[in-house]
Design a protein around this motif. Structure first.
Motif, PDB file in Angstrom:
ATOM      1  N   ASN A   1      10.325  20.446 -30.330  1.00 13.39           N
ATOM      2  CA  ASN A   1       9.890  19.073 -30.602  1.00 13.39           C
ATOM      3  C   ASN A   1      10.429  18.548 -31.938  1.00 13.39           C
ATOM      4  OD1 ASN A   1       8.336  18.693 -28.218  1.00 13.39           O
ATOM      5  ND2 ASN A   1       6.780  20.014 -29.123  1.00 13.39           N
TER       6      ASN A   1
ATOM      7  N   VAL B   1      13.095  16.104 -33.857  1.00 12.70           N
ATOM      8  CA  VAL B   1      13.873  14.884 -33.638  1.00 12.70           C
ATOM      9  C   VAL B   1      15.134  14.974 -34.493  1.00 12.70           C
ATOM     10  CG1 VAL B   1      13.879  12.369 -33.894  1.00 12.70           C
ATOM     11  CG2 VAL B   1      11.793  13.551 -33.148  1.00 12.70           C
TER      12      VAL B   1
ATOM     13  N   TYR C   1      16.340  21.838 -30.162  1.00 16.12           N
ATOM     14  CA  TYR C   1      15.495  20.810 -30.776  1.00 16.12           C
ATOM     15  C   TYR C   1      14.378  20.400 -29.820  1.00 16.12           C
ATOM     16  CZ  TYR C   1      18.243  19.940 -34.993  1.00 16.12           C
ATOM     17  OH  TYR C   1      18.831  20.050 -36.217  1.00 16.12           O
ATOM     18  N   LEU C   2      14.736  20.202 -28.555  1.00 16.12           N
ATOM     19  CA  LEU C   2      13.747  19.800 -27.556  1.00 16.12           C
ATOM     20  C   LEU C   2      12.652  20.862 -27.420  1.00 16.12           C
ATOM     21  CD1 LEU C   2      12.931  17.710 -25.415  1.00 16.12           C
ATOM     22  CD2 LEU C   2      14.350  18.978 -23.784  1.00 16.12           C
TER      23      LEU C   2
ATOM     24  N   ALA D   1      20.756  20.291 -28.739  1.00 18.31           N
ATOM     25  CA  ALA D   1      19.726  19.463 -28.092  1.00 18.31           C
ATOM     26  C   ALA D   1      18.615  20.296 -27.451  1.00 18.31           C
ATOM     27  CB  ALA D   1      20.367  18.532 -27.072  1.00 18.31           C
ATOM     28  N   SER D   2      18.962  21.352 -26.734  1.00 20.69           N
ATOM     29  CA  SER D   2      17.922  22.140 -26.057  1.00 20.69           C
ATOM     30  C   SER D   2      17.032  22.873 -27.059  1.00 20.69           C
ATOM     31  CB  SER D   2      18.552  23.139 -25.082  1.00 20.69           C
ATOM     32  OG  SER D   2      19.357  24.074 -25.771  1.00 20.69           O
TER      33      SER D   2
END
Length: 108
Positions: A30, A32, A26-27, A23-24
């Motif tokens: 940017n 999805v 990907y965040l 998650a981090s």
């Protein structure tokens, strides 16, 4: 620390673990999460759970050609150290994504 790879068989669990672990990364980029892409690649790649001292901590997915095993890792992922300890070498880095490879031994 005892590290083991075991063949993964639970797609939904693997997806959930991968999504939360990544998650981090990907965040920061940017990106999805694409569940359909994960499921499609599940059938195309060899999927293994990573266990540290008998606790599931991650998923690793391998692709191959005739003589080499490949994986891709985000450049800031601490798993790079584990993969290097297991014999993988870093070959290419593009936009913060590292390709690693392990040459398979021949039995000739």
């Amino acid at each position: 620390m005892d590290i083991q790879f075991k063949r993964a068989s639970e797609l939904k669990y693997a997806e959930s673990l991968t999504q939360s672990n990544m998650a981090s990364y990907y965040l920061a980029r940017n990106i999805v999460w694409d569940s359909s892409l994960f499921i499609k690649n599940w059938a195309l790649l060899d999927n293994f759970e990573i266990f540290a001292d008998n606790h599931r901590v991650g998923i690793v997915r391998f692709s191959y050609n005739e003589s080499t095993t490949f994986l891709r890792v985000f450049s800031e992922n601490p798993a790079i150290k584990l993969y290097k300890e297991k014999g993988f070498t870093q070959t290419v880095e593009v936009n913060g994504l590292i390709e690693m490879e392990f040459t398979l031994s021949s039995n000739t």
